[in-house]
Structures are given as C-alpha cells and as structure tokens.
Design an enzyme around this catalytic site. Structure first.
Site, PDB file in Angstrom:
ATOM      1  N   ASP A 283       0.662   2.880   3.959  1.00 42.77           N
ATOM      2  CA  ASP A 283      -0.007   3.609   3.206  1.00 42.77           C
ATOM      3  C   ASP A 283       0.746   4.758   3.629  1.00 42.77           C
ATOM      4  O   ASP A 283       0.245   5.711   3.774  1.00 42.77           O
ATOM      5  CB  ASP A 283      -1.326   3.660   4.499  1.00 42.77           C
ATOM      6  CG  ASP A 283      -2.148   4.810   3.637  1.00 42.77           C
ATOM      7  OD1 ASP A 283      -2.401   4.870   2.453  1.00 42.77           O
ATOM      8  OD2 ASP A 283      -3.264   5.306   4.405  1.00 42.77           O
TER       9      ASP A 283
ATOM     10  N   HIS B  36     -10.543   0.238   0.910  1.00 39.86           N
ATOM     11  CA  HIS B  36     -10.983   1.112   1.914  1.00 39.86           C
ATOM     12  C   HIS B  36     -12.159   1.451   1.942  1.00 39.86           C
ATOM     13  O   HIS B  36     -12.894   2.127   0.938  1.00 39.86           O
ATOM     14  CB  HIS B  36     -10.200   2.899   0.805  1.00 39.86           C
ATOM     15  CG  HIS B  36      -9.812   3.885   1.807  1.00 39.86           C
ATOM     16  ND1 HIS B  36      -8.929   4.712   1.929  1.00 39.86           N
ATOM     17  CD2 HIS B  36     -11.429   4.307   2.333  1.00 39.86           C
ATOM     18  CE1 HIS B  36      -9.224   5.447   2.912  1.00 39.86           C
ATOM     19  NE2 HIS B  36     -11.011   5.282   2.802  1.00 39.86           N
TER      20      HIS B  36
ATOM     21  N   ASN C  66      -5.426   6.314  -7.411  1.00 41.03           N
ATOM     22  CA  ASN C  66      -5.650   7.659  -6.998  1.00 41.03           C
ATOM     23  C   ASN C  66      -4.850   8.923  -7.126  1.00 41.03           C
ATOM     24  O   ASN C  66      -4.224   9.963  -6.609  1.00 41.03           O
ATOM     25  CB  ASN C  66      -5.943   7.513  -5.283  1.00 41.03           C
ATOM     26  CG  ASN C  66      -5.164   7.463  -4.758  1.00 41.03           C
ATOM     27  OD1 ASN C  66      -4.644   6.945  -5.045  1.00 41.03           O
ATOM     28  ND2 ASN C  66      -5.292   8.043  -3.455  1.00 41.03           N
TER      29      ASN C  66
ATOM     30  N   HIS D  74       0.809  -0.980   0.175  1.00 39.45           N
ATOM     31  CA  HIS D  74       0.411  -0.183  -0.034  1.00 39.45           C
ATOM     32  C   HIS D  74       0.562   1.037   0.337  1.00 39.45           C
ATOM     33  O   HIS D  74       1.244   2.175   0.842  1.00 39.45           O
ATOM     34  CB  HIS D  74      -0.785  -0.246   1.255  1.00 39.45           C
ATOM     35  CG  HIS D  74      -1.657   1.431   1.684  1.00 39.45           C
ATOM     36  ND1 HIS D  74      -3.407   0.712   1.522  1.00 39.45           N
ATOM     37  CD2 HIS D  74      -2.181   2.294   0.834  1.00 39.45           C
ATOM     38  CE1 HIS D  74      -3.984   1.506   1.292  1.00 39.45           C
ATOM     39  NE2 HIS D  74      -3.576   2.847   1.016  1.00 39.45           N
TER      40      HIS D  74
ATOM     41  N   HIS E 140       2.743  14.188   1.023  1.00 41.69           N
ATOM     42  CA  HIS E 140       1.974  15.620   0.881  1.00 41.69           C
ATOM     43  C   HIS E 140       3.255  16.354   0.317  1.00 41.69           C
ATOM     44  O   HIS E 140       3.824  16.250   2.135  1.00 41.69           O
ATOM     45  CB  HIS E 140       0.567  15.958   1.980  1.00 41.69           C
ATOM     46  CG  HIS E 140       0.147  15.040   1.963  1.00 41.69           C
ATOM     47  ND1 HIS E 140      -0.804  15.588  -0.067  1.00 41.69           N
ATOM     48  CD2 HIS E 140      -0.874  14.241   2.287  1.00 41.69           C
ATOM     49  CE1 HIS E 140      -2.342  14.167   0.522  1.00 41.69           C
ATOM     50  NE2 HIS E 140      -2.092  13.284   1.655  1.00 41.69           N
TER      51      HIS E 140
ATOM     52  N   ASN F 234      -5.800   9.073   7.014  1.00 37.69           N
ATOM     53  CA  ASN F 234      -7.033   8.061   7.180  1.00 37.69           C
ATOM     54  C   ASN F 234      -7.042   6.805   6.358  1.00 37.69           C
ATOM     55  O   ASN F 234      -6.194   6.588   5.575  1.00 37.69           O
ATOM     56  CB  ASN F 234      -8.179   9.007   5.809  1.00 37.69           C
ATOM     57  CG  ASN F 234      -9.469   8.769   5.651  1.00 37.69           C
ATOM     58  OD1 ASN F 234      -9.809   8.111   6.563  1.00 37.69           O
ATOM     59  ND2 ASN F 234     -10.413   8.494   4.296  1.00 37.69           N
TER      60      ASN F 234
ATOM     61  N   ASP G 283      -8.201   2.738  -3.265  1.00 31.80           N
ATOM     62  CA  ASP G 283      -7.936   3.202  -1.972  1.00 31.80           C
ATOM     63  C   ASP G 283      -8.363   5.076  -2.154  1.00 31.80           C
ATOM     64  O   ASP G 283      -8.236   5.853  -2.882  1.00 31.80           O
ATOM     65  CB  ASP G 283      -6.934   3.103  -2.161  1.00 31.80           C
ATOM     66  CG  ASP G 283      -6.619   3.728  -0.560  1.00 31.80           C
ATOM     67  OD1 ASP G 283      -7.258   3.416   0.231  1.00 31.80           O
ATOM     68  OD2 ASP G 283      -5.085   4.038  -0.394  1.00 31.80           O
TER      69      ASP G 283
END
Lengths: 312, 429
Positions: free
Chosen positions: B304, B178, B93, B59, B308, B277, B151
C-alpha cells in the site's frame, strides 16, 4: 524413582502464574535428576505434536529433543501445510489432532493468551504446554533460567538479580521478575531509563549498570530488539554498549561467584562483550543445555497430570 | 545477444537456498548451476547475497496522472525496484480517474514505457470511483486491466458491490476491495482506543472495516467471484476471512508491512507519518494479523505504498492525508523484524512477497526462479546493517515512520527481464 512423592502434576502449563514456589522447586529438582541421567520408563505410547506457528528453531529443537529423550512419539505438524490455510481454527486443529490420537500439544503462537481457545473445552482432552504466546509468557525459558540460577546458588532468598536491557518488549523479563520475586530474590533493573516503566517499579529498583556490577549475583541480560522502537532516534549499537552493556571492564568488577545469563540469540558487543559470551562466568551454553532437561521435567508433569504413558 | 552471470549467490530455488550461478541470456534465465561460464558474459559477483525472484507487490499508488508532485510512474517504479519488486499493481485513484477503456489503454502503454518494472494496472470498479454505475469490466480487461479496485474508498452500497462482483466473475477479473463503511468513520483519523484518547484524536472503530467485509463475503459467496481484501487490519477481519475460507468462498487477502510491525500504542505524538488507512490498530489486532499470515488465512503481503509530499504530511493527524510509503523498506523491515527474530522463515517471507501474490492473481511466469523463466531477479544483502534514510529513497515521498531504523536486507541489485532496474550506488532519480 525417589521423586514420585514430590512430582507435580499438571493438565497443562501455560503461565508461570499458575505455578507456586514449591512446584517450581520440584520441577527444578526433577530437571536436575534428568541432567544426572534419570530416565523415564513409559509403559504406554504417548503421542505429542509441536505446533510452532512462529519459526523459533531453538525452542522447537529443545522441546523435540526433550520429547525424544522421554520416549514420546513426535507427530510433526506444519501449520502452513495444514488445513488451517483452508480456514480451520486453532481449536478445530487441536480437535482433529486429538481425534487421531495425539495426547499432548506443545504450542508456540504469536497471539497473547491463544491458549484460552484450547483450555476448558469439554471436547478437547489434550495436555498443553505453552512454548511462548505473543508478548505474553515463555514458561519453559523462565524455568530453565531458574534452574540455571539454582545450580549456582542453591537458594534464591536474598539473591541479587539484575535484569538489564529491553524490558518493554521482553516476555523473559516479565515472567522472570514475577517468579524471582516470589522465590525471594531482590531485583534490580538497568538499561535505558525510558524502557523502565511503573510496571517494573513494584518488582525492583532502577540503577545505572555501573552502580550494579559490584553487588550483583546474577546479571540477566536481555536481547535488544532495537527495531521495536519506532520513532525513536536512530539506534546506535556502539553507544548502547558503552552506556548500558556489559563491557569487559564492568565484568571485571563483578563478584567472583556472579553469573551472566542471556536468553539468546546474543547481539555480541551490544548487550555484552563478545569475549564474555564464552567466558567463565557466562551461563549462556548451560542455559541451552538445561532447557532440554527442564522441558523433560515439564513434559513429565503434564504426562502425569493427564495419566499418560502408564506412569504410576 | 546480452549475457550476464550472477556468480555464487545464495539462490532461492524451489523453496531452498542453493549456492550457485545464474546465466541470463537477454530477458531469460538460460542456465542454473555451479561454475557457469560464457566468454561474452558480464559477470556480477553476488557472493553471500540472497538471490530471489523479483518481488510482487499487488498494492501501489503511483499518483500519475494528476498528482505528480507526490509520485510518477517513473519514480514509483524506481522505488519499487529499489525495494526488490519487479511486478507491481497500480491503483486507479489518480486524476482523472481512468474509468474508460481508452484511458486504461493509455495508462497501460505509459506504464510499459515509463516504468522500470512490470506494472499491472487496476481499473476502477465504478465511474469516478463513486457510488453508482460500474465501469465496463469487459472493455477494461480488453484494454489491459488485470483486476478492478476502488482502492482509497469502500464501495458504499451493497447493490453496486453485488453487480460488480457478478461482472468480475463473468469477466474473470479479481476484485480488490478497500473495505471501509463511511457511515462508521465519525471523522476518525486513527484507531479508536486508548492511544486516540491519550492524543485527543477522533478514532476509527474496527467495525468500519469489518461490517463491510462481512457484507462483501456474503456477496462473494452469492456471485462466486474472486474477492480480494486489501490491507486487512483487524483481528475480526482475520476471523471473518478464516470462516469464509472454511465455507469455500473464493476469498484472498493481503496485509501490509506496517500493520504487521506497528500498533497504535507506538504512536507517541501528533506525527502524520503514522497516519494511514486503515489505521494502525491495537497490539492484539497486530498479533492476530501475524497469526493469520502464519496459519495461511492471510495469503500475502502488499505495501500500500502511498506517497505524499512533505508539506501535506506536516499538518498533523487531523489535516494530513492518509498513507505512508512502503516499497523501498518492505523486504528489509520484514526480514529484520520477523526472519532475524525467528518468527517467520525466510522461505515463508519470500513466498508471501513473490510466489503467493503472483499465484492468487494468476500472474504467469512471475514470482519464482527457474530455467527459461523471465529474469526478474532481486538480490539482497542480508549481512550488513544500514539505516533507513530518506536521501536513499527513489520515491518522491519520504513519509515513512521507519526512518532512522537500523535494518538488514537492503537491495543491491534488481533485474527486470534481464535489465538492471536498480543497482546499489548506481541508480538515481
């Protein structure tokens, strides 16, 4: 067997809160008997399983040694290789061990109060000893600590005990301060002030370590779990040692009869100076030795509470 | 022909550590044993270091194409290699959403060309990752996708999820879910509870995760598909998955390092490096995740990794995007906090980070060391303490709540098919 009249009997031991002062003293006395060579003669076989979900080798080994010294038959159980990975609950695992004839469980589990899933169920007739639950309790560690203090001082009344270090994350601190208060000891806390919260104020006073060393009977040092303080400034072991640790200089100011305790594993030169670990006042090794005898006493009391082993 | 000998390492073989050498020839492990020699071989001394199979992370968010100020295929894969990962699963995504076979084929090719580790590509479940039409799973698989996932968002309507699981079953693709019920979010930005109250922030209830999970488990049962739950975060999810496994439903799941390590009571202020999240849950939830991993209900650990920019993450809990980076700190954090603290064995941890994820997603020749296997290898220094510092990160993202922490188990060398993908002191962006 001189102790019979005073031997406590428990169906299970999961929390120090369940033990009264007399029972703690009886367990200490019985553990001292075992240390002096007392033996238990079981007339019926007893089967015990150690369910250690956490990889705590030291506690596991100590329990297994205690079990073997008492003549119990140890049935190994590996949660990873069990049908738990096929979705079995803790309760159902206990049920199947009970069904095949296991009499007693010793369980270490990462969730607080996990034992509520096992106690008070009519379908389970197993004895249970909690060998540690999450951030909750670790009764055998507390009891072996009390035994080690009693060996040195005999009586707890008025004894000055300092608990120093990572109070927030220590199950040892929580269990010990509660029982020490009930036994009549006077408690002090030290270490970084941020780790001393209101929760501890009802048990004892905070003092800087330099104000403590000259008037303390028991220095109970806690393992610093510095990784459990995210978001705080980078943890500097050297400055921790200088500000809060038991240095050789500080140790030299301890009263002659004072002892130094640590639940292990020790971060040398963080909580205390490396040389002190093996020093005259250190009880680090004694604690581990006493652990086996105290666990024997705990196991015996649970055997008696469940009428196991043909003990009368 | 290139030959390399990894000399004198603590090699993890068949679940045990052995002191021995590994001889690599081109992309493969040619020999395992004591005192190996070969005249032309390059010798790398790995004495006292852990030699493990390259880790597997199911992930990861690479943000490429379309969000490359956050991360690229190159930087994300370098970050993975820095963490000892040699195989990663890239979530779809990105912008635009690769919902055609042609786009997936392009991404698969770019992953191979630009990545320094093996990158497996997820295809989206639905067009534009929105409620409605499914993507063409057969075409996605033919184009190189190894699994499907939306996801970043939950699949909101049961009809789409049912159809998706049917298609996943027919095509033999795992569906990585997800789970998040949008209608139960109520604008939440962190876990609902005492900490959210203390900070004055809107909370996300556990049922936002568990209600959709309960639905999905029944749909997985109905369709027989392999349903994989991403980032389990609540005690109730562990209970539901335990029950589903007992009922014979084909379900697997992963947990992140941060959900194993942190709980919402550790959030002391409005610091968005603690915003992700699903959110950090209660201490009780955290303990249930550790228990679920230890008893086998949870199959593996995945990061995950969600980079950012600093600007985006400086906006506090209310405005910042969800997510933290994880590739570069996963092994060392878990080693320091769980193995050194005697909660996990090293064997368990390596299993959850290599063999197990490879096995549940059917990744052949991945996650273990053996004669003739591909030389995907990670070497870790378990003995030296270092401090987590963003200037050592190869990811573009520095959004981690663990910065400043002292850890053991940093990566010293990562080999992917015999080639150096990361070397301490020698790898730069």
């Amino acid at each position: 067997m001189k102790v019979l009249a005073n031997m406590p009997e428990f169906q299970s031991i999961v929390s120090m809160q369940d033990l009264d002062v007399a029972e703690v003293e009886q367990l200490i006395s019985r553990a001292e008997d075992f240390k002096a060579g007392a033996q238990l003669k079981l007339t019926e076989p007893v089967y015990v399983s150690n369910l250690f979900f956490e990889n705590s080798t030291r506690t596991h080994t100590s329990f297994e040694m205690a079990e073997r010294k008492l003549g119990l038959t140890v049935i190994n159980f590996d949660p990873q290789a069990s049908s738990m990975s096929k979705g079995e609950t803790l309760h159902d695992t206990a049920l199947s061990l009970d069904a095949v004839g296991v009499n007693l469980l010793v369980v270490r589990h990462p969730q607080n109060d996990y034992y509520n899933e096992l106690l008070g169920h009519a379908d389970l007739s197993l004895g249970l000893i909690n060998a540690g639950d999450g951030s909750g309790e670790h009764p055998s560690q507390s009891l072996l600590d009390m035994m080690t203090i009693a060996e040195q001082f005999g009586d707890f009344t008025g004894l000055r005990v300092a608990i120093i270090g990572d109070l927030t994350h220590s199950r040892v601190a929580r269990s010990n301060m509660e029982i020490l208060q009930r036994l009549g000891a006077e408690l002090f806390f030290s270490g970084p002030k941020a780790w001393y919260s209101q929760e501890f104020a009802q048990y004892g006073t905070y003092l800087p370590i330099d104000d403590l060393v000259e008037k303390t009977d028991v220095m109970m040092l806690l393992r610093v779990q510095h990784e459990r303080h995210p978001g705080e400034q980078a943890f500097d072991t050297q400055s921790y040692f200088e500000r809060y640790g038991l240095t050789k200089e500080r140790a030299s100011r301890l009263p002659e009869q004072a002892i130094i305790m640590h639940p292990g594993p020790v971060n040398r030169n963080v909580e205390l100076a490396s040389d002190l670990v093996e020093g005259k006042q250190s009880r680090f090794v004694t604690q581990m030795q006493n652990g086996v005898y105290m666990r024997m006493a705990m196991l015996e009391s649970v055997l008696r509470g469940n009428h196991l082993g043909g003990l009368v | 022909m290139t030959e390399t000998i990894l000399k004198n390492g603590q090699v993890w073989l068949d679940g045990h550590l052995q002191t021995c050498d590994l001889l690599l020839e081109n992309t493969k492990i040619k020999a395992i044993g004591q005192n190996l020699t070969s005249p032309a071989a390059k010798i790398i001394d790995v004495s006292n270091q852990l030699v493990a199979p390259g880790l597997v992370d199911l992930h990861v968010h690479l943000r490429d194409p379309g969000q490359t100020t956050k991360e690229t295929i190159r930087t994300g894969s370098l970050a993975a290699a820095h963490g000892g990962f040699t195989t990663i699963g890239a979530m779809p995504n990105v912008t635009p959403v690769p919902d055609t076979a042609a786009q997936i084929a392009t991404l698969v090719a770019r992953n191979a060309n630009e990545g320094v580790v093996h990158i497996k590509q997820y295809a989206p479940i639905t067009k534009q990752r929105q409620a409605g039409a499914l993507t063409d799973f057969a075409a996605m698989k033919a184009a190189g996708a190894f699994a499907v996932s939306n996801d970043g968002s939950g699949v909101q309507d049961a009809g789409s999820m049912y159809q998706a699981l049917k298609a996943a079953q027919v095509n033999g693709l795992p569906l990585a879910a997800h789970v998040e019920e949008d209608k139960l979010l109520f604008g939440g930005v962190m876990n609902a509870g005492a900490s959210a109250k203390r900070l004055g922030l809107p909370g996300i209830i556990n049922a936002a995760e568990t209600s959709q999970l309960a639905r999905d488990l029944e749909l997985a049962q109905q369709t027989g598909a392999h349903y994989h739950m991403c980032h389990v975060s609540t005690a109730e999810s562990v209970r539901l998955i335990r029950q589903a496994k007992a009922a014979g439903i084909k379900v697997t799941c992963e947990v992140t390092p941060h959900h194993l390590l942190l709980s919402d009571d550790m959030i002391k202020g409005d610091d968005a490096n603690f915003k992700m999240n699903p959110p950090l849950r209660s201490e009780q939830d955290r303990q249930a995740l550790v228990a679920g991993l230890l008893d086998g209900t949870i199959d593996c650990i995945a990061t995950d990794h969600a980079p950012h920019t600093a600007v985006e993450k400086q906006q506090g809990f209310l405005k910042s995007p969800f997510g933290i980076v994880g590739s570069e700190t996963a092994f060392s954090l878990l080693y320091t906090h769980f193995v050194k603290e005697n909660i996990f064995s090293l064997n368990q941890l390596l299993n959850w980070l290599s063999a197990k994820p490879a096995q549940i997603f059917g990744l052949k020749n991945t996650g273990y060391l053996g004669l003739g296997t591909v030389a995907d290898i990670a070497v870790f220094d378990l003995n030296t303490a270092t401090t987590i510092a963003p200037d050592t990160f190869l990811s573009k993202g520095h959004n981690s709540p663990f910065i400043g922490q002292s850890i053991f188990g940093t990566t010293t060398l990562t080999l992917v098919a015999g080639k150096v993908a990361y070397q301490k002191g020698g790898t730069t962006k």
